[in-house]
Scaffold this active site. Structure first.
Site, PDB file in Angstrom:
ATOM      1  N   GLU A   1      42.037  -0.040 -66.006  1.00 58.43           N
ATOM      2  CA  GLU A   1      40.787   0.104 -66.763  1.00 58.43           C
ATOM      3  C   GLU A   1      40.858   1.415 -67.576  1.00 58.43           C
ATOM      4  O   GLU A   1      41.395   2.424 -67.090  1.00 58.43           O
ATOM      5  CB  GLU A   1      39.641   0.177 -65.740  1.00 58.43           C
ATOM      6  CG  GLU A   1      38.248   0.328 -66.285  1.00 58.43           C
ATOM      7  CD  GLU A   1      37.192   0.385 -65.150  1.00 58.43           C
ATOM      8  OE1 GLU A   1      37.572   0.457 -63.956  1.00 58.43           O
ATOM      9  OE2 GLU A   1      35.989   0.352 -65.471  1.00 58.43           O
TER      10      GLU A   1
ATOM     11  N   LYS B   1      33.071  -5.686 -69.740  1.00 61.25           N
ATOM     12  CA  LYS B   1      32.700  -5.585 -68.320  1.00 61.25           C
ATOM     13  C   LYS B   1      31.231  -5.926 -68.107  1.00 61.25           C
ATOM     14  O   LYS B   1      30.339  -5.284 -68.679  1.00 61.25           O
ATOM     15  CB  LYS B   1      33.009  -4.172 -67.824  1.00 61.25           C
ATOM     16  CG  LYS B   1      32.840  -3.952 -66.334  1.00 61.25           C
ATOM     17  CD  LYS B   1      33.290  -2.536 -65.965  1.00 61.25           C
ATOM     18  CE  LYS B   1      33.278  -2.277 -64.474  1.00 61.25           C
ATOM     19  NZ  LYS B   1      33.765  -0.913 -64.147  1.00 61.25           N
TER      20      LYS B   1
ATOM     21  N   CYS C   1      37.448  -4.156 -62.863  1.00 64.45           N
ATOM     22  CA  CYS C   1      37.121  -3.362 -61.680  1.00 64.45           C
ATOM     23  C   CYS C   1      35.956  -3.921 -60.855  1.00 64.45           C
ATOM     24  O   CYS C   1      36.105  -4.927 -60.191  1.00 64.45           O
ATOM     25  CB  CYS C   1      36.912  -1.908 -62.085  1.00 64.45           C
ATOM     26  SG  CYS C   1      37.214  -0.791 -60.692  1.00 64.45           S
TER      27      CYS C   1
ATOM     28  N   VAL D   1      37.601   3.745 -56.829  1.00 63.86           N
ATOM     29  CA  VAL D   1      37.390   4.954 -56.033  1.00 63.86           C
ATOM     30  C   VAL D   1      36.935   4.601 -54.609  1.00 63.86           C
ATOM     31  O   VAL D   1      36.831   5.480 -53.770  1.00 63.86           O
ATOM     32  CB  VAL D   1      36.355   5.891 -56.695  1.00 63.86           C
ATOM     33  CG1 VAL D   1      36.899   6.474 -57.992  1.00 63.86           C
ATOM     34  CG2 VAL D   1      35.032   5.168 -56.954  1.00 63.86           C
TER      35      VAL D   1
HETATM   36  C1  ACM Z   1      34.827   0.698 -61.205  1.00 62.64           C
HETATM   37  O1  ACM Z   1      34.213  -0.304 -61.575  1.00 62.64           O
HETATM   38  N1  ACM Z   1      35.558   1.416 -62.029  1.00 62.64           N
HETATM   39  C2  ACM Z   1      34.766   1.119 -59.805  1.00 62.64           C
END
Ligand code: ACM
Length: 271
Positions: A43, A114, A147, A174
């Site tokens: 990402e 996203k 992510c 994370v």
């Molecule tokens: C994320 O969506 N970068 C944890």
């Protein structure tokens, strides 16, 4: 069923915050000469992740069609005859999206924005506004997510029901749960998924984020094909058999798709 083997993989590395051309050089050097059909990058692979605010993001986000970084990635695909999926801070008029771009030798062939923004991301990114779609790459059906979308099983399911064999999943993780969850996403949908995480840290005025590596390829039946380490840079390519992703049988009498009871899932349509 035709014999459909694909060479797919990931490049895990530690992008340096704001150092777009240094991050690009790293990717071009690492991927030049690699024999693959598709390689997935993390990402926000060129900008870094932990923005102070929207003004800072706006200085680093780019319109893909006008981006020297994307032009260089298209050339990289041309030189090596592969496809790339990369996370990208995408400017689109007055909006900025946390996007995944599918690129080949001719240009950008799919953009995913996203849908599920994580933690502080909604301070500076706009939420995704495009429907989930798949793309056919020489017979391999590929879907994109980014992510934190891992935490919403509807995303992988929607792509799988459209026929995805493989989900490409650029990430900057994370928290510790995604890799295990993606084995389940692959098991419940009978698909492959490449989760490419980054390593290293974004050390910013607002705080430090440490990213957790362990990029992986997962497959139908929840098989872990390969997982990289927490901290090391890693390039990994595997041969996958797409016939495995077209067989949705759990037993000869049980099928992941035809056993579904969508009439009882109607609440999924509502908040
Ligand atoms: C994320 O969506 N970068 C944890």
């Amino acid at each position: 069923m035709p014999n459909l083997t694909a060479r797919v993989g990931f490049y895990q590395f530690a992008p340096e915050f704001g150092a777009v051309s240094a991050n690009l050089s790293k990717v071009v050097t690492a991927l030049s000469g690699v024999d693959a059909d598709i390689i997935v990058l993390p990402e926000l692979a060129f900008t870094g992740y932990y923005f102070q605010n929207r003004e800072e993001l706006a200085t680093l986000a780019e319109t893909p069609e006008a981006s020297a970084t994307i032009a260089a990635l298209i050339q990289l695909c041309r030189d090596n005859n592969f496809h790339l999926v990369t996370g990208f801070a995408e400017k689109a008029e007055d909006k900025i999206f946390n996007s995944a771009l599918l690129i080949n030798s001719e240009g950008i062939i799919q953009t995913y924005r996203k849908l599920h923004l994580f933690n502080t991301e909604s301070e500076y990114f706009d939420p995704g506004d495009k429907p989930l779609q798949i793309c056919n790459i020489n017979g391999m059906k590929v879907g994109l997510m980014v992510c934190y979308d891992w935490a919403f099983p509807e995303v992988a399911r929607t792509l799988a029901l459209q026929g995805a064999d493989l989900i490409c999943h650029p990430s900057n993780l994370v928290l510790p749960w995604c890799q295990q969850a993606m084995l389940t996403r692959c098991m419940e949908n009978g698909i492959f998924a490449i989760t490419t995480n980054r390593t290293g840290s974004d050390i910013r005025l607002r705080g430090t984020l440490n990213f957790t590596g362990q990029s992986q390829i997962a497959g139908p039946k929840g098989v872990l094909v390969h997982q990289s380490s927490t901290e090391e840079e890693a390039l990994y390519i595997a041969n996958i058999d797409l016939a495995q992703a077209r067989d949705k049988n759990v037993t000869p009498l049980s099928d992941l798709f035809s056993d579904r009871r969508p009439a009882f899932y109607s609440r999924l349509k509502y908040k």
